[in-house]
Enzyme design. Structure first.
Site, short mmCIF file in Angstrom:
data_model
loop_
_atom_site.label_atom_id
_atom_site.label_comp_id
_atom_site.label_asym_id
_atom_site.label_seq_id
_atom_site.Cartn_x
_atom_site.Cartn_y
_atom_site.Cartn_z
N TYR A 37 -14.85 12.57 -12.13
CA TYR A 37 -14.39 13.11 -10.85
C TYR A 37 -15.19 14.38 -10.57
O TYR A 37 -16.38 14.44 -10.85
CB TYR A 37 -12.88 13.33 -10.90
CG TYR A 37 -12.25 13.43 -9.52
CD1 TYR A 37 -12.49 12.46 -8.54
CD2 TYR A 37 -11.42 14.50 -9.20
CE1 TYR A 37 -11.92 12.56 -7.29
CE2 TYR A 37 -10.84 14.61 -7.95
CZ TYR A 37 -11.11 13.64 -6.99
OH TYR A 37 -10.54 13.75 -5.75
N LYS A 92 -4.72 -16.00 -7.23
CA LYS A 92 -6.15 -16.18 -6.98
C LYS A 92 -6.95 -15.05 -7.62
O LYS A 92 -8.01 -15.28 -8.23
CB LYS A 92 -6.39 -16.21 -5.47
CG LYS A 92 -7.70 -16.85 -5.04
CD LYS A 92 -7.81 -18.27 -5.58
CE LYS A 92 -8.91 -19.05 -4.93
NZ LYS A 92 -8.47 -19.83 -3.79
#
Length: 392
Positions: A37, A92
């Site tokens: 970060y 899926k």
């Protein structure tokens, strides 16, 4: 089937979702935090700003798919809405990860407006390397897919259309070997011209089938139809019914070589199958109940029968196609999925079974054959390069 539904319901309650997100890196020190970060993350941001394609080098984009639905055509359940569609989209996403190592995010949209769906997907496309459209009703799904394919520079694929078509063609390739027939000499009857049916017909045409007769709820499709046709039906009429046949489904099956069903249960009788040519191939794929029962089709004289069900031989299942297809597109950094890439996937699936091992009950490889995805990846990536749809 009741037992499996009860088991699945209890399992889903226990799982509380089939997927989650795991970090690739650990953050245990100040340096870890600075790298992942601020302030370190600013550098890949600058590089991507200077050269946008670097996003594939520095982020998850090159291996991430959005699985998008509006919940209007979910399985055999129909228009059940975006909330009820979420378990399927999670499933899926799970299959993408399990079979091809692709990260997939389920996204269920609370709108049925094609223009709004297109706008939303375009707005979020920078995050994803590909878009898998799922369970969107026809012909809207075609309009949405085509517009996105034209306006985005990442692969867009409606699996209900093309995944079904790819595996159907794969099954047909091997079935024709069993009955010793040539693709350009067969007559194919297709029941159903919606999302899956229209894609199957177009892929049959691309594969080299010259005589296709297509039926929907209004009867046979033909260019001079008395009924108004949707844009999708008009396209199908242009590439099918070369003799301008005007009879019923039963009459069309007399002397046919192949029947493919993606429509409704119990439309086909044993007598209709018995009227087909010697060496008949029958793919009744309506779910959960097919156009004709597997055993009835066999008893009526069909040599090769494939369905959408896992409790019969030759299950024509989309999971054979879409994980490897997308991974192949990602490996090639393809900007779209072409007809040749789809056909390459179909041929790769068919070729997984050596000719000496082919039987009437074994024309499709198992989805759990872990070599399958790698073969599809290679063939699809090659087709992408040949078609010139890859990034520099």
């Amino acid at each position: 089937m009741t037992n499996i539904y009860e088991k699945a319901l209890k399992a889903h309650e226990q799982w509380r979702g089939k997927i989650d997100i795991h970090s690739k890196v650990t953050v245990q020190t100040k340096e870890d935090l600075s790298l992942a970060y601020t302030p370190g993350v600013a550098e890949p941001c600058r590089k991507i700003y200077e050269e946008p394609n670097k996003i594939y080098d520095y982020t998850w984009k090159g291996n991430t798919v959005a699985v998008v639905t509006d919940g209007t055509a979910v399985l055999g359940l129909g228009d059940i809405g975006p909330k009820a569609a979420l378990p399927v989209m999670e499933g899926k996403a799970l299959l993408f990860k399990e079979f091809a190592g692709i990260d997939a995010i389920p996204i269920c949209l609370d709108t049925k407006d094609p223009k709004e769906i297109i706008s939303i997907i375009k707005a979020m496309a920078p995050t994803f390397g590909g878009i898998n459209l799922e369970d969107i009703s026809a012909p809207r799904c075609v309009e949405i897919e085509r517009t996105l394919m034209e306006e985005l520079d990442i692969p867009v694929f409606h699996d209900d259309q093309h995944g079904t078509a790819i595996v159907t063609i794969a099954a047909l390739i091997n079935a024709l070997k069993i009955v010793d027939k040539k693709v350009d000499e067969i007559r194919v009857v297709v029941s159903g011209t919606g999302a899956a049916g229209s894609a199957i017909i177009k892929m049959l045409n691309h594969f080299g089938v010259k005589n296709i007769v297509a039926f929907n709820i209004d009867g046979v499709l033909r260019k001079d139809s008395d009924q108004p046709l949707t844009f999708l039906e008009q396209e199908i009429a242009e590439i099918s019914n070369p003799t301008n046949f005007k009879g019923t489904l039963g009459e069309a099956m007399v002397g046919a070589d192949v029947f493919i069903g993606v429509s409704a249960p119990k439309l086909v009788s044993k007598e209709m199958v018995a009227s087909m040519n010697k060496g008949a191939i029958v793919f009744p794929m309506a779910n959960p109940e097919s156009e004709i029962d597997y055993q009835e089709a066999i008893d009526a004289g069909a040599v090769v029968v494939g369905t959408g069900r896992s409790d019969h031989p030759n299950q024509i299942n989309n999971v054979l196609a879409f994980p490897g297809l997308f991974k192949g597109a990602f490996v090639a950094r393809a900007t779209k999925i072409t007809e040749n890439m789809k056909l390459a996937a179909a041929k790769a699936i068919a070729e997984m079974i050596p000719e000496e091992e082919l039987t009437s009950e074994y024309i499709i490889p198992s989805a759990f054959n872990r070599d399958l995805v790698d073969v599809i990846i290679e063939k699809v990536a090659e087709a992408a390069v040949q078609d010139g749809v890859i990034r520099a």
